[in-house]
Design a protein around this motif. Structure first.
Motif, PDB file in Angstrom:
ATOM      1  N   ASP A 178       0.688  -1.161  -0.196  1.00  0.00           N
ATOM      2  CA  ASP A 178       0.180  -0.017   0.017  1.00  0.00           C
ATOM      3  C   ASP A 178       0.929   1.415  -0.035  1.00  0.00           C
ATOM      4  O   ASP A 178       0.267   2.389   0.139  1.00  0.00           O
ATOM      5  N   LYS A 179       2.031   1.113   0.167  1.00  0.00           N
ATOM      6  CA  LYS A 179       3.143   2.217  -0.136  1.00  0.00           C
ATOM      7  C   LYS A 179       3.228   2.587  -1.452  1.00  0.00           C
ATOM      8  O   LYS A 179       3.694   1.920  -2.190  1.00  0.00           O
ATOM      9  N   PRO A 180       3.270   3.953  -1.840  1.00  0.00           N
ATOM     10  CA  PRO A 180       3.546   4.438  -3.189  1.00  0.00           C
ATOM     11  C   PRO A 180       5.034   4.271  -3.462  1.00  0.00           C
ATOM     12  O   PRO A 180       5.894   4.214  -2.553  1.00  0.00           O
ATOM     13  N   TYR A 226       0.371   3.226 -12.463  1.00  0.00           N
ATOM     14  CA  TYR A 226       0.530   4.496 -12.890  1.00  0.00           C
ATOM     15  C   TYR A 226       1.869   4.422 -13.400  1.00  0.00           C
ATOM     16  O   TYR A 226       2.784   4.278 -12.908  1.00  0.00           O
TER      17      TYR A 226
END
Length: 75
Positions: free
Chosen positions: A5-7, A33
């Motif tokens: 869940d960490k970018p 992305y």
């Protein structure tokens, strides 16, 4: 500890602009992305959500203003 869940921001240098570089590095099944310039080689990343680099957009605006003759109309 980092979870999924960490970018993640990742930069990779390649000596050529071949579209296969991105696909080879991230994998054909990459989904997420991808912020790039407008180079069409990145279209090989079929499952990626493409984001436009704000610096490249800004540069085009400045080029358009610089090349415009006559008074500028900001409306």
């Amino acid at each position: 500890m980092y979870g999924t869940d960490k970018p993640l921001i990742l930069y990779e240098y390649q000596p050529s602009r071949g579209g296969y570089n991105c696909r080879n590095f991230l994998g054909a099944d990459f989904s997420g992305y991808l912020m790039t310039d407008g180079f069409s080689g990145y279209n090989k990343m079929e499952n990626a959500k493409r984001l436009t680099c704000a610096d490249h957009v800004r540069r085009k605006w400045f080029e358009a203003i610089r090349n415009k003759s006559g008074p500028l109309n900001y409306e």
